[in-house]
Scaffold this motif. Structure first.
Motif, PDB file in Angstrom:
ATOM      1  N   VAL A 164       0.836  -1.203   0.000  1.00 26.43           N
ATOM      2  CA  VAL A 164       0.000   0.000   0.000  1.00 26.43           C
ATOM      3  C   VAL A 164       0.868   1.249   0.000  1.00 26.43           C
ATOM      4  O   VAL A 164       1.805   1.372   0.794  1.00 26.43           O
ATOM      5  CB  VAL A 164      -0.942   0.016   1.221  1.00 26.43           C
ATOM      6  N   LEU A 165       0.553   2.168  -0.898  1.00 30.16           N
ATOM      7  CA  LEU A 165       1.182   3.489  -0.931  1.00 30.16           C
ATOM      8  C   LEU A 165       0.205   4.491  -0.334  1.00 30.16           C
ATOM      9  O   LEU A 165      -0.954   4.562  -0.762  1.00 30.16           O
ATOM     10  CB  LEU A 165       1.534   3.873  -2.372  1.00 30.16           C
ATOM     11  N   ILE A 166       0.659   5.249   0.663  1.00 29.11           N
ATOM     12  CA  ILE A 166      -0.186   6.244   1.324  1.00 29.11           C
ATOM     13  C   ILE A 166       0.097   7.615   0.724  1.00 29.11           C
ATOM     14  O   ILE A 166       1.247   8.062   0.693  1.00 29.11           O
ATOM     15  CB  ILE A 166       0.085   6.287   2.844  1.00 29.11           C
ATOM     16  N   VAL A 167      -0.956   8.276   0.243  1.00 29.03           N
ATOM     17  CA  VAL A 167      -0.834   9.640  -0.272  1.00 29.03           C
ATOM     18  C   VAL A 167      -1.493  10.564   0.749  1.00 29.03           C
ATOM     19  O   VAL A 167      -2.710  10.527   0.936  1.00 29.03           O
ATOM     20  CB  VAL A 167      -1.503   9.795  -1.652  1.00 29.03           C
ATOM     21  N   MET A 176      -4.730   5.340   9.343  1.00 27.95           N
ATOM     22  CA  MET A 176      -4.665   4.233   8.396  1.00 27.95           C
ATOM     23  C   MET A 176      -3.353   3.460   8.547  1.00 27.95           C
ATOM     24  O   MET A 176      -3.337   2.228   8.599  1.00 27.95           O
ATOM     25  CB  MET A 176      -4.812   4.767   6.974  1.00 27.95           C
ATOM     26  N   ILE A 177      -2.232   4.178   8.638  1.00 21.38           N
ATOM     27  CA  ILE A 177      -0.918   3.542   8.784  1.00 21.38           C
ATOM     28  C   ILE A 177      -0.851   2.756  10.090  1.00 21.38           C
ATOM     29  O   ILE A 177      -0.350   1.630  10.131  1.00 21.38           O
ATOM     30  CB  ILE A 177       0.196   4.600   8.722  1.00 21.38           C
ATOM     31  N   GLN A 178      -1.376   3.352  11.162  1.00 18.98           N
ATOM     32  CA  GLN A 178      -1.330   2.698  12.463  1.00 18.98           C
ATOM     33  C   GLN A 178      -2.139   1.406  12.467  1.00 18.98           C
ATOM     34  O   GLN A 178      -1.703   0.385  13.018  1.00 18.98           O
ATOM     35  CB  GLN A 178      -1.854   3.655  13.550  1.00 18.98           C
ATOM     36  N   CYS A 193       5.089   6.620   1.347  1.00 19.87           N
ATOM     37  CA  CYS A 193       4.076   7.664   1.249  1.00 19.87           C
ATOM     38  C   CYS A 193       4.481   8.718   0.222  1.00 19.87           C
ATOM     39  O   CYS A 193       5.653   8.851  -0.136  1.00 19.87           O
ATOM     40  CB  CYS A 193       3.824   8.313   2.609  1.00 19.87           C
ATOM     41  N   VAL A 194       3.472   9.443  -0.249  1.00 18.53           N
ATOM     42  CA  VAL A 194       3.654  10.596  -1.137  1.00 18.53           C
ATOM     43  C   VAL A 194       3.091  11.805  -0.395  1.00 18.53           C
ATOM     44  O   VAL A 194       2.003  11.727   0.187  1.00 18.53           O
ATOM     45  CB  VAL A 194       2.939  10.383  -2.482  1.00 18.53           C
ATOM     46  N   VAL A 230      -3.784   4.557  -1.175  1.00 24.24           N
ATOM     47  CA  VAL A 230      -4.766   5.152  -0.267  1.00 24.24           C
ATOM     48  C   VAL A 230      -4.543   6.655  -0.225  1.00 24.24           C
ATOM     49  O   VAL A 230      -3.466   7.127   0.161  1.00 24.24           O
ATOM     50  CB  VAL A 230      -4.644   4.557   1.148  1.00 24.24           C
ATOM     51  N   PHE A 231      -5.573   7.414  -0.627  1.00 22.08           N
ATOM     52  CA  PHE A 231      -5.514   8.878  -0.584  1.00 22.08           C
ATOM     53  C   PHE A 231      -6.161   9.347   0.715  1.00 22.08           C
ATOM     54  O   PHE A 231      -7.380   9.334   0.855  1.00 22.08           O
ATOM     55  CB  PHE A 231      -6.224   9.473  -1.790  1.00 22.08           C
TER      56      PHE A 231
END
Length: 488
Positions: A164-167, A176-178, A193-194, A230-231
């Motif tokens: 998963v890439l977090i934006v 979400m990350i936690q 992440c971006v 995930v935005f």
């Protein structure tokens, strides 16, 4: 989608519990019959002195009318367990929680059967009732343990999870990350992440590596190939994240949006929840559904049957290749599969053994667009190879790829990494489904097609996929191959 996957897994578990209940009922009746009703030859259990009939012997016994009350338990127990939530979050629940659900569910079934027995004045054996409930409890709990261990081992071995890439960098992103970090058994791994432009120089954000800023998302997607983006963007930066959403859409990568979304030209929007955290999902590929499961099961079954049917032909071709040219029988090459994941593709060798070394000398003769290399009269092809290619016999070893789950019977053709590097962004959406042996391009001209038309047909297949479309393509492939239409 989590919702579809959870629903399908829950239905399968529900039917499995119904089957376990029926088996437990039979075992309980069998044990009860041996202990109380059997009058045949004595077979005594050592030390205990109980009479036992060997399991391979059959017995003729008609149930008493009250015995049919137990049949109620076959649909009743699974439905009660469903009401208590046993079939939600399959494989993710703690063992203690599973035990509590099973205890409550079995107690309810015991009480219901007892009440029905009293109301209908149909006495039932307490020994039989306890035996039935006890066996069912043990078997259902054992099934849950097997599922739990399978999920745990899969995660530990790096299988069955999504990168998963977090934006975004706000509070929602941190939540979400936690949650992904706290619950690795859910199968989601945040890989980076971006961030907004003003955080360009930050190395780590929310415990994740900073892969770049919003307008660099296309390059980030190409470099890291996430399964899901995930935005979780704060409202102040939503407008700046729009190019990133467009990049995901054009490359066929699933999107989860929290809390807002933009107009999309291809992706379908649906609502889901990530364990009580609401998300909006953008999907440009077929949703995970019964149709997808049926397609995968049919691929494996059909590949096994097809392999058995063509086995003599495979042996014959193997002998002919060995007899007519030097080199290995099979040509093996790394191709890019689902989500760009590499796999080893197998074909019968149709060229001279040093064909790859000779390719550089023939590049100027390429008749396709610059992405794909193809020559109608390729001098590297052996005489036998021309025959094999004409009727696509060289593709038969790819049945093994289908059996391994790396390919499907129907889907876009797998490409080389060097070819994908030359793709335009919108063409990368081709990687959002599993590659296949045949597709719309196969029945629409094969090698006679321009590369742009080939890509357009692949995306048309993805956007309109159904089991019926797969069936039509498979049927149309047969005459196309037999008449060697478009073969080179």
């Amino acid at each position: 989608m989590l919702k579809e996957r959870t629903y399908i897994a829950g239905r399968i578990s529900l039917f499995a519990d119904a089957a376990i209940t029926a088996i437990s009922l039979w075992l309980a009746f069998y044990a009860w019959f041996l202990l109380y009703r059997y009058n045949g030859p004595n077979v005594v259990i050592p030390l205990f002195g109980y009479q036992l009939l060997p399991l391979f012997r059959s017995f003729n016994y008609e149930f008493d009318p009250q015995s049919w009350l137990y049949i109620l338990a076959i649909p009743l127990l699974p439905l009660v367990l469903e009401a208590y939530g046993l079939h939600e979050g399959i494989g993710f629940r703690r063992v203690g929680d599973t035990l509590r659900i099973l205890l409550r569910g079995h107690l309810v079934v015991l009480m219901v059967l007892a009440v029905v027995s009293v109301v209908l004045k149909r006495p039932i054996s307490r020994v039989l009732l306890v035996a039935f409930v006890g066996v069912t409890f043990v078997l259902v709990f054992f099934k849950e343990l097997i599922i739990f261990e399978y999920v745990r081992l899969s995660r530990e071995q790096g299988r069955n999870f999504r990168n998963v890439l977090i934006v975004g960098v706000g509070e929602i992103a941190r939540k979400m990350i936690q949650r992904m970090h706290d619950q690795p058994q859910w199968g989601f791994k945040a890989v980076g992440c971006v961030v907004p432009p003003h955080m360009r120089d930050e190395k780590m954000v929310n415990g994740l590596s900073n892969f770049g800023v919003y307008d660099e998302t296309p390059q980030v997607l190409k470099a890291h190939q996430p399964d899901l983006v995930v935005f979780a963007v704060d409202k102040a930066y939503i407008a700046e994240a729009e190019p990133a959403i467009y990049a995901c859409e054009t490359q066929g990568i699933d999107i989860w949006m929290i809390p807002d979304f933009f107009d999309t030209s291809v992706a379908k929007v649906s609502f889901d929840d990530f364990h009580r955290l609401p998300v909006m999902a953008f999907r440009t590929t077929p949703e995970y559904s019964w149709q997808v499961l049926i397609k995968d099961a049919f691929d494996r079954l059909a590949a096994a049957v097809l392999l058995a049917v063509v086995a003599p032909l495979i042996v014959l071709v193997t002998v002919l290749i060995k007899a007519t040219s030097k080199g290995p029988v099979f040509f093996k090459q790394v191709r890019q599969g689902f989500r760009g994941k590499p796999f080893m593709l197998y074909k019968f060798r149709t060229m001279v053994s040093n064909a790859e070394q000779l390719r550089a000398e023939l590049e100027v003769l390429n008749e396709m667009d610059e992405v794909v290399f193809k020559i109608e009269r390729d001098p590297r092809i052996t005489p036998l190879g021309r025959v094999l290619r004409k009727w696509s016999i060289d593709e038969l070893p790819q049945i093994f790829n289908v059996l391994k789950g790396e390919m499907s019977l129907v889907g876009p053709r797998p490409m080389l990494h060097t070819e994908i590097e030359k793709f335009k962004y919108w063409q990368r959406r081709k990687l959002s489904v599993k590659p296949g042996l045949t597709c719309l391009w196969q029945i629409s001209g094969r090698s006679n097609l321009r590369f742009e038309d080939w890509m357009r047909l692949d995306l048309e297949y993805i956007d309109n996929w159904s089991l019926l479309l797969d069936a039509k393509i498979l049927l149309w492939t047969i005459p196309v191959v037999l008449v060697a239409k478009g073969a080179k």
